[in-house]
Motif scaffolding. Structure first.
Motif, short mmCIF file in Angstrom:
data_model
loop_
_atom_site.label_atom_id
_atom_site.label_comp_id
_atom_site.label_asym_id
_atom_site.label_seq_id
_atom_site.Cartn_x
_atom_site.Cartn_y
_atom_site.Cartn_z
N LYS A 36 0.82 -1.21 0.00
CA LYS A 36 0.00 0.00 0.00
C LYS A 36 0.86 1.26 0.00
CE LYS A 36 -3.99 -2.15 2.23
NZ LYS A 36 -4.99 -2.06 3.30
N GLU A 37 2.17 1.09 0.13
CA GLU A 37 3.10 2.21 0.09
C GLU A 37 3.82 2.24 -1.25
OE1 GLU A 37 5.56 1.55 3.47
OE2 GLU A 37 3.96 2.00 4.93
N SER A 38 4.58 3.30 -1.49
CA SER A 38 5.29 3.45 -2.77
C SER A 38 6.34 2.35 -2.94
CB SER A 38 5.98 4.82 -2.81
OG SER A 38 5.03 5.86 -2.71
N VAL A 39 6.62 2.04 -4.20
CA VAL A 39 7.67 1.06 -4.51
C VAL A 39 9.02 1.68 -4.18
CG1 VAL A 39 8.75 -0.29 -6.33
CG2 VAL A 39 6.27 0.06 -6.34
N ASP A 67 -11.16 -2.33 -4.64
CA ASP A 67 -10.74 -1.09 -5.28
C ASP A 67 -9.26 -0.77 -5.08
OD1 ASP A 67 -10.79 -0.48 -2.60
OD2 ASP A 67 -12.21 1.18 -2.74
N GLU A 68 -8.55 -1.62 -4.36
CA GLU A 68 -7.11 -1.42 -4.16
C GLU A 68 -6.26 -2.12 -5.23
OE1 GLU A 68 -6.56 -0.98 0.61
OE2 GLU A 68 -7.18 -2.96 -0.10
N ILE A 69 -6.87 -2.97 -6.04
CA ILE A 69 -6.10 -3.79 -6.96
C ILE A 69 -5.48 -3.00 -8.11
CG2 ILE A 69 -6.16 -5.84 -8.44
CD1 ILE A 69 -6.38 -6.37 -5.42
N PRO A 70 -6.19 -2.07 -8.77
CA PRO A 70 -5.55 -1.34 -9.88
C PRO A 70 -4.24 -0.64 -9.49
CG PRO A 70 -7.91 -1.02 -9.96
CD PRO A 70 -7.63 -1.71 -8.66
N GLU A 71 -4.22 -0.02 -8.33
CA GLU A 71 -2.99 0.63 -7.88
C GLU A 71 -1.89 -0.39 -7.64
OE1 GLU A 71 -1.37 3.66 -4.37
OE2 GLU A 71 -3.47 3.06 -4.44
N LEU A 72 -2.24 -1.55 -7.11
CA LEU A 72 -1.24 -2.60 -6.92
C LEU A 72 -0.68 -3.07 -8.26
CD1 LEU A 72 0.33 -4.70 -5.29
CD2 LEU A 72 -1.68 -6.19 -5.45
N ALA A 107 -0.27 -1.39 -10.95
CA ALA A 107 0.69 -0.39 -11.41
C ALA A 107 2.04 -0.53 -10.69
CB ALA A 107 0.12 1.01 -11.20
N LYS A 108 1.99 -0.83 -9.41
CA LYS A 108 3.24 -1.00 -8.66
C LYS A 108 4.00 -2.24 -9.11
CE LYS A 108 1.44 1.40 -4.59
NZ LYS A 108 0.98 1.27 -3.20
#
Length: 232
Positions: A61-64, A87-92, A94-95
């Motif tokens: 959940k934090e930056s790479v 709703d947290e999956i798209p951001e994951l 991208a990481k």
């Protein structure tokens, strides 16, 4: 990969019996293998790990971390179904994309809880309490009823991956039964960890009955998805 307070399971000897990297280590003789988690409480002491295996703290959940961007040929992800909300999956995605070198691959495996069902090996076997158990989990915690797993192919495509392939299969009955028995400990862990007193009481009430139904040949199973994709 959730924070310690958000993690639905415990972090003890019962929850520590799965380290995928050690299985892969024996098959990929020349690969450097790095594992990441929000907590390393469930990991063996670093002193006893094989030399090509390293474990590192990272909360997804934090930056790479900068030193991990564009580093990997392959990123393997598994069992986030009980960790992240839909709703947290798209951001994951991208990481994970950023972790890969150009031309690198992602491999993601999950059990699709949406397809969960209770089968029985004998016509007169009971499935009532096992069904009640899984319905209880779905109602009490949204992480235990994710719907994003069946959409992984589309989620990876939206995240920039190409040449995406998806495989979904039922486990054969003999393996499904074993996986069901192994999974029963999950409910005991949740009963010990949850702050929901009603859920804890219901799990403790249901588990002995589910164990008895299992002895009679009933078992929960679901489709298992594996999705692979390539970073252009």
């Amino acid at each position: 990969m959730a924070s310690k307070d958000e993690y639905v399971f415990t972090r003890d000897f019962q929850d520590n019996t799965r380290i995928w990297l050690l299985d892969v280590h024996d098959k990929l003789k020349d690969a450097q293998l790095d594992g990441f988690d929000v907590s390393l409480d469930a990991a063996p002491p670093s002193q006893i790990l094989p030399s090509r295996v390293t474990l590192r703290h990272w909360n997804v959940k934090e930056s790479v971390p900068e030193d991990l961007i564009g580093v990997y040929d392959i990123v393997h992800v598994r069992f986030l179904a009980y960790v992240l909300l839909n709703d947290e999956i798209p951001e994951l995605v991208a990481k994970l994309f950023s972790l890969l070198k150009p031309g690198g691959y992602i491999q993601w495996g999950e059990a699709d809880i949406q397809t969960l069902r209770v089968d029985k090996s004998t016509p007169d076997g009971s499935t009532e309490r096992t069904t009640e158990l899984y319905n209880l989990l779905a109602i009490q915690d949204p992480r235990l009823k994710p719907y994003w797993i069946a959409k992984l192919l589309e989620l990876l495509a939206d995240g920039g991956f190409v040449e995406i392939e998806k495989d979904s299969q039922d486990a054969p009955p003999h393996l499904a039964f074993i996986l069901h028995e192994a999974g029963l400990m999950i409910h005991e862990l949740i009963a010990r960890k949850t702050k929901n007193e009603h859920m804890a009481r219901e799990l403790k009430r249901l588990l002995p009955a589910v164990v008895e139904e299992t002895r009679q040949g009933s078992y929960a199973t679901s489709l298992r998805y594996t999705v692979i994709g390539k970073k252009p």
